[in-house]
Design a protein around this motif. Structure first.
Motif, PDB file in Angstrom:
ATOM      1  N   TYR A  46     -37.512 -11.340 -10.887  1.00 56.92           N
ATOM      2  CA  TYR A  46     -37.106 -10.149 -10.155  1.00 56.92           C
ATOM      3  C   TYR A  46     -36.496 -10.518  -8.811  1.00 56.92           C
ATOM      4  O   TYR A  46     -35.414 -10.041  -8.437  1.00 56.92           O
ATOM      5  CB  TYR A  46     -38.301  -9.209  -9.945  1.00 56.92           C
ATOM      6  CG  TYR A  46     -37.960  -8.043  -9.050  1.00 56.92           C
ATOM      7  CD1 TYR A  46     -37.207  -6.973  -9.524  1.00 56.92           C
ATOM      8  CD2 TYR A  46     -38.363  -8.034  -7.709  1.00 56.92           C
ATOM      9  CE1 TYR A  46     -36.869  -5.907  -8.692  1.00 56.92           C
ATOM     10  CE2 TYR A  46     -38.030  -6.976  -6.876  1.00 56.92           C
ATOM     11  CZ  TYR A  46     -37.284  -5.925  -7.376  1.00 56.92           C
ATOM     12  OH  TYR A  46     -36.938  -4.879  -6.537  1.00 56.92           O
ATOM     13  N   ASP A 122     -36.360  -2.342  -1.330  1.00 61.56           N
ATOM     14  CA  ASP A 122     -37.371  -2.568  -2.369  1.00 61.56           C
ATOM     15  C   ASP A 122     -38.696  -1.885  -2.045  1.00 61.56           C
ATOM     16  O   ASP A 122     -39.238  -1.154  -2.857  1.00 61.56           O
ATOM     17  CB  ASP A 122     -37.583  -4.065  -2.629  1.00 61.56           C
ATOM     18  CG  ASP A 122     -38.749  -4.323  -3.555  1.00 61.56           C
ATOM     19  OD1 ASP A 122     -38.579  -4.147  -4.774  1.00 61.56           O
ATOM     20  OD2 ASP A 122     -39.842  -4.673  -3.073  1.00 61.56           O
ATOM     21  N   ASN A 198     -47.125  -9.980  -8.193  1.00 60.41           N
ATOM     22  CA  ASN A 198     -46.524 -11.230  -8.680  1.00 60.41           C
ATOM     23  C   ASN A 198     -47.540 -12.219  -9.224  1.00 60.41           C
ATOM     24  O   ASN A 198     -47.323 -13.420  -9.222  1.00 60.41           O
ATOM     25  CB  ASN A 198     -45.708 -11.910  -7.576  1.00 60.41           C
ATOM     26  CG  ASN A 198     -44.273 -11.413  -7.562  1.00 60.41           C
ATOM     27  OD1 ASN A 198     -43.981 -10.321  -8.052  1.00 60.41           O
ATOM     28  ND2 ASN A 198     -43.390 -12.205  -7.010  1.00 60.41           N
ATOM     29  N   SER A 223     -46.344  -4.081 -11.486  1.00 57.04           N
ATOM     30  CA  SER A 223     -45.461  -5.243 -11.443  1.00 57.04           C
ATOM     31  C   SER A 223     -45.317  -5.829 -12.842  1.00 57.04           C
ATOM     32  O   SER A 223     -46.304  -5.987 -13.562  1.00 57.04           O
ATOM     33  CB  SER A 223     -46.028  -6.290 -10.485  1.00 57.04           C
ATOM     34  OG  SER A 223     -45.672  -7.596 -10.846  1.00 57.04           O
ATOM     35  N   ASP A 245     -40.159  -2.899 -13.231  1.00 54.63           N
ATOM     36  CA  ASP A 245     -39.268  -4.024 -12.906  1.00 54.63           C
ATOM     37  C   ASP A 245     -38.305  -4.259 -14.066  1.00 54.63           C
ATOM     38  O   ASP A 245     -38.670  -4.125 -15.235  1.00 54.63           O
ATOM     39  CB  ASP A 245     -39.981  -5.346 -12.582  1.00 54.63           C
ATOM     40  CG  ASP A 245     -40.582  -5.357 -11.188  1.00 54.63           C
ATOM     41  OD1 ASP A 245     -40.143  -4.538 -10.358  1.00 54.63           O
ATOM     42  OD2 ASP A 245     -41.499  -6.151 -10.936  1.00 54.63           O
ATOM     43  N   GLN A 247     -36.586  -7.129 -15.576  1.00 57.01           N
ATOM     44  CA  GLN A 247     -36.380  -8.563 -15.754  1.00 57.01           C
ATOM     45  C   GLN A 247     -36.418  -8.870 -17.244  1.00 57.01           C
ATOM     46  O   GLN A 247     -37.081  -8.180 -18.017  1.00 57.01           O
ATOM     47  CB  GLN A 247     -37.417  -9.374 -14.977  1.00 57.01           C
ATOM     48  CG  GLN A 247     -38.867  -9.045 -15.266  1.00 57.01           C
ATOM     49  CD  GLN A 247     -39.810  -9.741 -14.310  1.00 57.01           C
ATOM     50  OE1 GLN A 247     -39.816  -9.452 -13.108  1.00 57.01           O
ATOM     51  NE2 GLN A 247     -40.619 -10.662 -14.821  1.00 57.01           N
ATOM     52  N   GLN A 265     -36.474  -1.136 -12.779  1.00 56.87           N
ATOM     53  CA  GLN A 265     -36.007  -1.225 -11.396  1.00 56.87           C
ATOM     54  C   GLN A 265     -35.122  -2.466 -11.277  1.00 56.87           C
ATOM     55  O   GLN A 265     -35.616  -3.587 -11.352  1.00 56.87           O
ATOM     56  CB  GLN A 265     -37.219  -1.342 -10.455  1.00 56.87           C
ATOM     57  CG  GLN A 265     -36.840  -1.685  -9.032  1.00 56.87           C
ATOM     58  CD  GLN A 265     -38.025  -2.013  -8.151  1.00 56.87           C
ATOM     59  OE1 GLN A 265     -38.105  -1.580  -7.028  1.00 56.87           O
ATOM     60  NE2 GLN A 265     -38.964  -2.806  -8.659  1.00 56.87           N
ATOM     61  N   GLY A 267     -33.495  -5.325  -9.716  1.00 58.09           N
ATOM     62  CA  GLY A 267     -33.491  -6.119  -8.493  1.00 58.09           C
ATOM     63  C   GLY A 267     -32.077  -6.439  -8.048  1.00 58.09           C
ATOM     64  O   GLY A 267     -31.772  -6.421  -6.850  1.00 58.09           O
ATOM     65  N   THR A 295     -33.664   4.723 -11.772  1.00 61.02           N
ATOM     66  CA  THR A 295     -34.562   3.888 -12.574  1.00 61.02           C
ATOM     67  C   THR A 295     -34.577   4.414 -14.001  1.00 61.02           C
ATOM     68  O   THR A 295     -34.784   5.600 -14.229  1.00 61.02           O
ATOM     69  CB  THR A 295     -36.003   3.935 -12.028  1.00 61.02           C
ATOM     70  OG1 THR A 295     -35.979   3.594 -10.643  1.00 61.02           O
ATOM     71  CG2 THR A 295     -36.894   2.950 -12.764  1.00 61.02           C
TER      72      THR A 295
END
Length: 311
Positions: A46, A122, A198, A223, A245, A247, A265, A267, A295
């Motif tokens: 991310y 963010d 994270n 997350s 997120d 990714q 979301q 990044g 989003t």
């Protein structure tokens, strides 16, 4: 003592992007409009995506960025030192994604004295008023809850495993999630745990949670990195997982059914739009104080369409 260069986060033509650890000197860039950026960490897909978006925008708009990143989202003191380093360099603007949303007045006042405008991206800054570029975190939490409830047949027990409650992004995602759940009489939030920004939740940690709450049917986490650890730890259990997120590994997990619903979301978009917002501000372009980005709420049913649109 000779100067030591910080480790490079990402390299790009016409862009100075420095990342690394506390205690090392920052090389001062030469000439041009310089945006100092501090991220929350540098150890996830991310945040690499955020940096890539900033690089792209900086190149297109002919500005420079200096990007500093703590190793993890728990390195609050290191992030503060990085902010002070950028202010010493007298950058032309400062963009911060705060590890602690409520502890920013000290450097904000210093930036004001130096006439350096401050922006949050963010994650909003809560204790001073600055422009914000990012998603509507409370709305995303609400929408995740709605879809998760549908996927669970509007009944069952849920755990919330969140990132740091010191960050308004995580706090607001939880608030939105809980707000929706108030209208679901047959769904119950059994437990809330925080501090997993994270960080992957280990199988041992998840086993302990399941031992204490054996009747869990769903998990909301704030997350995607944490969600991926949960997906691995709960494999075969039938527990539905909601997260945030955009990714690639998390999107694959949606495709494979390991993550039930994902708030995508981007990044990259947040990074790009942050630089664009700051450059427009410098030019005197009238803008809202908040730049709220779209989003997408992804499930197994629509994730392929989303991937096709990104190509």
């Amino acid at each position: 003592m000779r100067k030591r260069k910080r480790c490079l986060l990402l390299a790009a033509v016409c862009l100075l992007c420095i990342g690394g650890c506390a205690g090392k000197d920052v090389q001062e860039p030469e000439g041009g409009f310089i945006i100092g950026v501090v991220t929350k960490s540098r150890n996830s897909e991310y945040w690499m995506s955020v940096n890539a978006g900033m690089e792209k925008a900086a190149k297109e708009m002919n500005v420079k960025t200096v990007i500093l990143s703590p190793d993890t989202e728990t390195d609050k003191k290191i992030q503060k030192k990085m902010i002070r380093d950028l202010l010493k360099m007298k950058v032309d603007a400062l963009a911060v994604s705060p590890i602690d949303s409520n502890d920013n007045q000290d450097y904000y006042l210093q930036a004001q004295e130096l006439e350096i405008p401050v922006y949050s991206y963010d994650t909003p800054i809560a204790d001073v008023e600055v422009p914000y570029i990012g998603i509507d975190n409370e709305k995303v939490g609400y929408e995740l809850a709605k879809v998760l409830a549908e996927e669970m047949g509007h009944k069952g027990n849920i755990a919330i495993i969140a990132g740091s409650r010191e960050q308004t992004s995580h706090e607001k995602r939880i608030a939105g999630f809980e707000k929706y759940m108030e209208q679901e009489p047959d769904m119950h939030i059994e437990v809330e745990k925080s501090g997993y920004s994270n960080l992957r939740v280990s199988e041992q940690e998840m086993a302990e949670i399941q031992s204490n709450y054996p009747d869990l049917d769903g998990i909301m986490t704030t997350s995607a990195v944490t969600a991926l650890g949960l997906a691995e730890a709960t494999k075969g259990s039938g527990i539905a997982i909601a997260s945030v997120d955009d990714q690639e590994d998390a999107i694959r997990a949606v495709e494979e059914g390991r993550i039930t619903v994902l708030g995508a979301q981007s990044g990259y978009d947040i990074g790009y739009e942050t630089v664009k917002y700051i450059v427009n501000d410098k030019k005197g372009v009238k803008q809202d104080r908040e730049k709220i980005l779209v989003t997408q709420i992804l499930t197994r049913e629509n994730v392929e369409d989303y991937q096709n649109l990104k190509k």
